[in-house]
Design an enzyme around this catalytic site. Structure first.
Site, mmCIF file in Angstrom:
data_model
loop_
_atom_site.group_PDB
_atom_site.id
_atom_site.type_symbol
_atom_site.label_atom_id
_atom_site.label_comp_id
_atom_site.label_asym_id
_atom_site.label_seq_id
_atom_site.Cartn_x
_atom_site.Cartn_y
_atom_site.Cartn_z
ATOM 1 N N TYR A 115 0.836 -1.208 0.000
ATOM 2 C CA TYR A 115 0.000 0.000 0.000
ATOM 3 C C TYR A 115 0.877 1.267 0.000
ATOM 4 C CZ TYR A 115 -2.824 3.719 2.203
ATOM 5 O OH TYR A 115 -3.414 4.922 2.515
ATOM 6 N N LYS A 120 1.566 3.927 -3.034
ATOM 7 C CA LYS A 120 1.160 5.331 -2.811
ATOM 8 C C LYS A 120 2.381 6.241 -3.032
ATOM 9 C CE LYS A 120 -2.346 6.905 -1.189
ATOM 10 N NZ LYS A 120 -3.615 7.413 -1.795
#
Ligand SMILES: NC(=O)c1ccc[n+]([C@@H]2O[C@H](COP(=O)([O-])OP(=O)(O)OC[C@H]3O[C@@H](n4cnc5c(N)ncnc54)[C@H](OP(=O)(O)O)[C@@H]3O)[C@@H](O)[C@H]2O)c1
Length: 454
Positions: A237, A241
């Site tokens: 994640y 990002k």
């Protein structure tokens, strides 16, 4: 910085929001419609096969929920016309070119009218398949940027990132950009094209050997974790990002860009009412496990600072950042968190959770109150293993390093806000005002029990 009025800023604006069915975007859209009903229009991008289905999702997952109660009460009988006048449901997907908008007339209209574009869409599961997370968190940011470039009067692109793009760094983390190719392990150079090719290669190999869905999923999940670790990020994640931020920084040209990096977002502090939350996120899994009597120990240093920030404060900071930076053509990064100005320690969260569940115990299957006991903290995996008497149970990591996020930019924003006393309360995002004991006991856990654990 001169004094600004967020309400004047929002008046007559056309705003495009991605990830509109998500937790934070809903708090944002609700705030706009409640405080500035004279906003011109909100285009809401929703994953759906067609606009009717997209609108159904907006009605079911947002307009008819508790979060929207205050607006529903205020608008009363005119709700249907208010919604159809202000909201346009857009069926799409950020991982596609043109964000998957199929209707060319609608797209032209959007490119002509949009003033502000906010990208909330993300895959927030830490260990998601690499292909999925890359498509949404990295390429999605790039696709949103390209869409913004087609909007002829774009005033601002605001991208919601996360403070944890810094990985597991400790100490004071500055509000600095991440340049393309910059890995956290500086022995490695990160090449985003190679990452994309690697994903495709792996998918081709799996398809060629006829791999089933389970094998595809587990291989792509492992690939994400391996690539993230290789370059120094703790999970897929935050890695994807971080690459999303790189894309925006590298290719933005003259698009005015704000990057908002919240820390761990918790339930609303005050608006539209205290304690609203959706889903188990951040510290809420452990809090729920503790209340259910399942979590008996924690692998963490009790003195670790846990950076939390209520959702409505994040939203207020987003609106203020846009209002204060209109007419700018730069890239500005804001950390939105509490660790620098009003830190709270893990041990205190535990103390307040204990206090809550002693006073309001959850019930077991037989309807009997669940007793909670003090959790035992282990600072290292070794101390945990020594306690349970087994050398190796599973790979365990010490929870969170002691990290403080620099908030100079958001403190400057706060000052701008304070100069405009009339709207200062309505757009407050200063975490110094949070009494953590009161918030965690009476607002956050109470909200978690009411809206999530019900
Ligand atoms: N929550 C936190 O603690 C936290 C902390 C720091 C930063 N952030 C950032 O804040 C933003 C919002 O987070 P959140 O907690 O509100 O997340 P969330 O509740 O998981 O919502 C994510 C949203 O993104 C949408 N989405 C996912 N894939 C998409 C795609 N391919 N195309 C279009 N939309 C897509 C989801 O749509 P569906 O409903 O169709 O799945 C959903 O609306 C994210 O960018 C996240 O990284 C969150």
């Amino acid at each position: 910085m001169a004094s600004v009025s967020p309400l004047n800023f929002l008046k007559d604006k056309t705003i495009f929001v991605t990830g509109a069915t998500g937790f934070l975007a809903k708090v944002f859209v609700e705030k706009i419609l409640r405080t500035q009903p004279n906003v011109k229009k909100l285009y809401l991008l929703v994953r759906a096969p067609d606009p009717d289905f997209a609108m159904k999702r907006i009605l079911n997952e947002f307009v008819e929920t508790e979060l929207f109660r205050v607006v529903r009460d205020e608008v009363g009988a005119n709700l249907k016309s208010f919604i159809s006048e202000k909201i346009v449901a857009v069926a799409g997907d950020v991982s596609d070119t043109n964000l998957g908008v199929k209707d060319s007339k609608l797209m032209e209209e959007m490119w002509t009218e949009i003033d502000l574009l906010l990208n909330f869409a993300a895959i927030t599961n830490f260990d998601e398949r690499y292909d999925y997370a890359y498509k949404v968190n990295t390429m999605g940011a790039f696709n949103v940027l390209n869409f913004a470039k087609n909007c002829i009067k774009i005033n601002m692109l605001l991208h919601v990132s996360t403070a944890y793009v810094c990985g597991e760094a400790s100490g004071l983390i500055p509000e600095n950009p991440i340049n393309i190719g910059e890995a956290l392990k500086n022995t490695r150079k990160l090449d985003l094209t190679i990452e994309k090719e690697l994903i495709q290669e792996k998918l081709n190999q799996l398809q060629a050997k006829g791999a089933g869905q389970n094998e595809l999923a587990s291989t792509m999940t492992d690939l994400g974790i391996n690539r993230a670790t290789l370059y120094g990020w703790p999970n897929t994640y935050v890695f994807t990002k971080a690459m999303g931020e790189m894309m925006l920084g590298e290719y933005r040209e003259t698009i005015p860009l704000l990057i908002i990096r919240p820390t761990m977002i918790t339930s609303t502090f005050a608006e539209p009412f205290p304690g609203w939350i959706e889903g188990l996120r951040g510290i809420d899994g452990p809090i729920a496990g503790y209340g259910k009597g399942k979590l008996k120990f924690l692998l963490a240093n009790p003195m670790t600072i846990v950076d939390m920030i209520p959702a409505d404060m994040v939203v207020n900071s987003i609106i203020m950042a846009m209002a204060a930076n209109t007419q700018q053509h730069s890239r500005i990064i804001y950390h939105i968190g509490s660790s620098r100005t009003n830190p709270i320690k893990m041990t205190d969260i535990h103390k307040f959770a204990r206090q809550y569940f002693i006073e309001h115990p959850l019930k077991n299957k037989d309807g009997k109150p669940i007793k909670v006991r003090k959790c035992r903290f282990f600072k290292t995996p070794a101390s945990f293993h020594a306690w349970i008497g087994i050398r190796y149970v599973m790979p365990l990591k010490v929870c969170i390093p002691n990290t403080y996020f620099d908030v100079t930019n958001s403190q400057n924003l706060q000052l701008t806000m304070e100069e405009n006393a009339q709207e200062a309360n309505a757009f407050n995002f200063d975490p110094k005002g949070i009494d953590w004991e009161d918030y965690i006991v009476n607002t956050h856990i109470a909200g978690l029990v009411k809206y999530v654990l019900k």
